[in-house]
Design a protein around this motif. Structure first.
Motif, PDB file in Angstrom:
ATOM      1  N   LEU A 120       0.393  -1.299  -0.195  1.00  0.00           N
ATOM      2  CA  LEU A 120       0.082   0.182  -0.196  1.00  0.00           C
ATOM      3  C   LEU A 120       0.757   1.312  -0.730  1.00  0.00           C
ATOM      4  O   LEU A 120       1.710   1.175   0.555  1.00  0.00           O
ATOM      5  N   HIS A 121       0.219   2.162  -0.680  1.00  0.00           N
ATOM      6  CA  HIS A 121       1.523   3.046  -0.993  1.00  0.00           C
ATOM      7  C   HIS A 121       0.989   4.434  -0.766  1.00  0.00           C
ATOM      8  O   HIS A 121      -0.570   4.287  -0.422  1.00  0.00           O
ATOM      9  N   SER A 122       1.406   5.627  -0.212  1.00  0.00           N
ATOM     10  CA  SER A 122       1.050   6.754   0.579  1.00  0.00           C
ATOM     11  C   SER A 122       0.792   8.410  -0.229  1.00  0.00           C
ATOM     12  O   SER A 122       2.023   8.320  -1.278  1.00  0.00           O
ATOM     13  N   SER A 123       0.711   9.080   0.484  1.00  0.00           N
ATOM     14  CA  SER A 123       0.639  10.587  -0.425  1.00  0.00           C
ATOM     15  C   SER A 123       0.526  11.283   0.688  1.00  0.00           C
ATOM     16  O   SER A 123       0.026  10.950   1.310  1.00  0.00           O
ATOM     17  N   LYS A 168     -10.609   7.387   7.174  1.00  0.00           N
ATOM     18  CA  LYS A 168     -10.551   8.699   7.083  1.00  0.00           C
ATOM     19  C   LYS A 168      -9.271   8.843   6.674  1.00  0.00           C
ATOM     20  O   LYS A 168      -9.157  10.074   6.002  1.00  0.00           O
ATOM     21  N   ASP A 169      -8.494   8.130   5.792  1.00  0.00           N
ATOM     22  CA  ASP A 169      -7.543   8.616   4.805  1.00  0.00           C
ATOM     23  C   ASP A 169      -7.368   7.831   3.845  1.00  0.00           C
ATOM     24  O   ASP A 169      -6.283   7.868   3.265  1.00  0.00           O
ATOM     25  N   THR A 170      -8.214   6.171   4.051  1.00  0.00           N
ATOM     26  CA  THR A 170      -8.397   6.370   2.108  1.00  0.00           C
ATOM     27  C   THR A 170      -9.175   7.361   0.740  1.00  0.00           C
ATOM     28  O   THR A 170      -9.485   7.246   1.404  1.00  0.00           O
ATOM     29  N   GLN A 171      -8.079   6.907  -0.133  1.00  0.00           N
ATOM     30  CA  GLN A 171      -8.400   8.381  -0.910  1.00  0.00           C
ATOM     31  C   GLN A 171      -8.079   7.580  -1.769  1.00  0.00           C
ATOM     32  O   GLN A 171      -8.271   6.944  -3.225  1.00  0.00           O
ATOM     33  N   TRP A 172     -10.145   7.001  -2.019  1.00  0.00           N
ATOM     34  CA  TRP A 172     -10.939   6.330  -2.646  1.00  0.00           C
ATOM     35  C   TRP A 172     -11.264   6.931  -4.012  1.00  0.00           C
ATOM     36  O   TRP A 172     -11.980   6.483  -4.854  1.00  0.00           O
ATOM     37  N   SER A 173     -11.873   7.834  -4.081  1.00  0.00           N
ATOM     38  CA  SER A 173     -12.099   9.219  -5.093  1.00  0.00           C
ATOM     39  C   SER A 173     -13.469   8.964  -5.274  1.00  0.00           C
ATOM     40  O   SER A 173     -13.591   8.471  -3.610  1.00  0.00           O
ATOM     41  N   ASP A 174     -14.475   9.339  -6.373  1.00  0.00           N
ATOM     42  CA  ASP A 174     -15.813   8.734  -6.233  1.00  0.00           C
ATOM     43  C   ASP A 174     -16.184   7.295  -6.982  1.00  0.00           C
ATOM     44  O   ASP A 174     -15.931   6.572  -7.503  1.00  0.00           O
TER      45      ASP A 174
END
Length: 320
Positions: A120-123, A168-174
């Motif tokens: 898993l990567h993070s930004s 709260k932190d996962t960037q799921w997009s739409d």
């Protein structure tokens, strides 16, 4: 001599999210009275609730897959449903694996094999989910582990931290759907995910998975009662592993016999929607082991036909 016997929770428990939790007469003999009472006395809003609400605001439907019983196929169904929904190129799907100590989703969707584990990567904006295809992403504790054999030996508080982080932190997009695969039981992870999503007013509902035999139905009854106590809408019940259809002679055999009426009778008992049967197909197990989409590989199978009907029943109840 002091007794170490743990008292069972009263059957008439008001539920951990009730205004009467820890306060009613039914709570006086319950081991969890102090826990529920302290939760009710905390009037300070968790600051992460707003972060979770904001982060999930672009997800139209959040669907829990529940059972209460282990080994009935929750993760398999979550995977099948996610592959099915993502077969529509105009629909964006997320699959959240909340089985912290037994994450099997990565294996079933092809992001993990015997030697390698997707990372898993993070930004700067948070965690980046792993994409299986352009419109299908997943997240699991497995992606944070150094190896495929690394165990998770955590207490409840640590599990709660990672669940909150995923929300709260996962960037799921739409997303049109976030399918949330849960572990067996009606305890820590279930209470916590329900608490967080209820506070953000964002649970669409739950799909209940069972197998036909009474030993499974008995635990599933507990899960249905759990949903009713914490106000989770039950979208439907699926009877998994229901009959084996021979590919050569097309004869159906009930390997797990519904001695008390199976899932349909259970739905009538609790007045919840019955979504039908999902038959046993050995090829399904092979696809899960190999991380392939069963629906794409065997589009004409009885299991795929049943899944399509279940997917339509889900779409009929949701905004997408």
């Amino acid at each position: 001599m002091t007794s170490n016997v743990i008292k069972d929770e009263p059957l008439h428990c008001p539920g951990p999210e009730s205004e009467d939790a820890g306060q009613s007469s039914a709570c006086n003999t319950c081991n969890y009275q102090q826990f529920c009472s302290s939760n009710q006395s905390k009037n300070i809003e968790d600051p992460d609730i707003q972060l979770i609400k904001d982060n999930l605001s672009n997800i139209k439907n959040k669907v829990l897959v529940l059972s209460g019983k282990g080994g009935v196929g929750k993760s398999t169904f979550s995977t099948l449903l996610s592959f099915l929904l993502s077969s529509d190129p105009d629909m964006n799907i997320g699959l959240l694996d909340l089985d912290i100590t037994g994450p099997s989703i990565p294996k079933m969707i092809g992001t993990m094999n015997d030697n390698n584990n997707a990372q898993l990567h993070s930004s700067n904006n948070g965690l980046i989910p792993h994409y299986i295809q352009d419109n299908f992403a997943s997240i699991s504790i497995q992606y944070l582990l150094p190896s495929v054999d690394q165990p998770i030996i955590w207490k409840s508080s640590k599990k709660e931290q990672i669940i909150k982080k995923f929300l709260k932190d996962t960037q799921w997009s739409d997303l049109d759907f976030l399918i949330i695969d849960t572990p067996p039981g009606t305890s820590d992870e279930h209470i916590f995910i329900n608490k967080l999503l209820n506070k953000t007013k964002s649970i669409t509902g739950a799909i209940i998975i069972t197998t036909p035999q009474e030993v499974a139905l008995n635990d599933v009854r507990k899960e249905i009662n759990f949903c009713q106590k914490v106000n989770i809408n039950i979208l439907g019940l699926v009877e998994n592993m229901s009959g084996f259809v021979c590919n050569n002679c097309n004869k159906s055999t009930d390997i797990f016999k519904p001695t008390t009426g199976g899932g349909k009778a259970l739905c009538e008992e609790f007045n919840i929607p019955y979504w039908g049967k999902l038959p046993i197909d050995p090829r399904l197990g092979i696809c899960c082991d190999q991380g392939e989409s069963f629906i794409d590989t065997f589009p004409d199978s009885d299991a795929t036909k049943s899944l399509i009907k279940m997917g339509d029943l889900l779409l009929d109840q949701c905004d997408y």
